[in-house]
Design a protein around this motif. Structure first.
Motif, short mmCIF file in Angstrom:
data_model
loop_
_atom_site.label_atom_id
_atom_site.label_comp_id
_atom_site.label_asym_id
_atom_site.label_seq_id
_atom_site.Cartn_x
_atom_site.Cartn_y
_atom_site.Cartn_z
N LEU A 146 0.82 -1.24 0.19
CA LEU A 146 -0.08 -0.24 0.08
C LEU A 146 0.91 1.33 -0.17
O LEU A 146 1.71 1.16 0.63
CB LEU A 146 -1.00 0.22 1.12
N LEU A 148 0.89 5.34 0.66
CA LEU A 148 0.42 6.61 1.45
C LEU A 148 -0.08 7.67 0.50
O LEU A 148 0.10 8.89 0.85
CB LEU A 148 0.96 6.72 2.72
N GLY A 152 -4.86 6.16 -0.26
CA GLY A 152 -3.97 5.67 1.05
C GLY A 152 -3.47 6.77 2.03
O GLY A 152 -3.21 6.32 3.07
N TYR A 155 -4.46 6.74 5.75
CA TYR A 155 -3.80 5.86 6.63
C TYR A 155 -2.49 6.05 7.14
O TYR A 155 -1.80 5.48 7.72
CB TYR A 155 -3.56 4.29 6.09
N LEU A 160 -3.60 -0.23 9.79
CA LEU A 160 -4.47 -0.52 8.88
C LEU A 160 -5.52 -1.21 9.19
O LEU A 160 -5.41 -2.01 10.00
CB LEU A 160 -3.76 -1.28 7.61
N THR A 168 0.42 -6.85 4.64
CA THR A 168 0.31 -5.61 3.38
C THR A 168 1.30 -4.77 4.03
O THR A 168 1.37 -4.22 5.15
CB THR A 168 -1.10 -4.99 3.51
N VAL A 170 3.42 -1.16 4.01
CA VAL A 170 3.21 0.25 3.59
C VAL A 170 4.41 0.99 3.24
O VAL A 170 5.11 0.92 3.90
CB VAL A 170 2.37 0.86 5.10
#
Length: 189
Positions: A146, A148, A152, A155, A160, A168, A170
């Motif tokens: 993911l 940001l 995104g 988050y 998450l 996942t 980040v």
């Protein structure tokens, strides 16, 4: 011969700025800072990149395929200008109400990638700015990442929610993901 190194990328919010009003024209398509250069770095390290994108604006009648083609032409040209390339673009043209099998988090677009490249997508990195991006990839064995940026961004500084697949990873943005991937590849060499 070893299999190709492949990264699957979401488009809106991951490579370019997102919009609640949809990206409907080439003029509206604006790359996120450093995103195109990040893709070029992947390419220079021997990675192939493909886009998987929900484009429900087509199904909603907000723009035409010719507009989408113009957007992607701009993306390809801007990538080429920084020494990068996108190997392919896979997109779902349907509106959410169409209940198709290609709109993320469904997996048909990922299955098309596997067929096109003759690959098992197990552990292929998938990068997106929303849960549905990574859920679709995980369903076919991809490694979830993911960014940001785009959707995104909500988050940042938060854990998450459970909607995200376990493990996942980040990253601040696409460039930070590429730093991670290339560093990991170098450490394993």
């Amino acid at each position: 011969m070893s299999p190709i190194k492949l990264v699957i990328l979401d488009r809106d919010g991951t490579i370019n700025e997102d919009s609640d009003d949809f990206i409907k024209s080439a003029d509206e398509w604006k790359p996120l800072p450093g995103a195109l250069e990040a893709i070029a770095r992947l390419n220079h390290a021997g990675w192939h990149t493909v886009v998987v994108s929900n484009q429900s604006g087509l199904g909603r009648g907000l723009f035409e395929v010719s507009d989408l083609n113009a957007i992607h032409t701009k993306m390809h040209q801007m990538l080429a200008a920084v020494g990068g390339r996108m190997d392919a673009v896979f997109y779902c043209p349907h509106a959410p109400a169409d209940a198709c099998h290609c709109r993320k988090p469904a997996t048909a677009l990922f299955e098309q990638i596997a067929d096109r490249y003759g690959l098992d997508l197990k552990n292929v990195p998938v990068v997106g700015d929303s849960a549905r991006d990574v859920i679709a990839g995980v369903a076919v064995g991809c490694e979830p990442h993911l960014v940001l940026t785009g959707k995104g961004a909500v988050y940042k500084g938060r854990a998450l929610p459970e909607a995200f697949p376990l493990h996942t990873q980040v990253h601040e943005d696409l460039s930070a993901f590429v730093d991670f991937l290339l560093s990991r590849e170098e450490a394993l060499a």
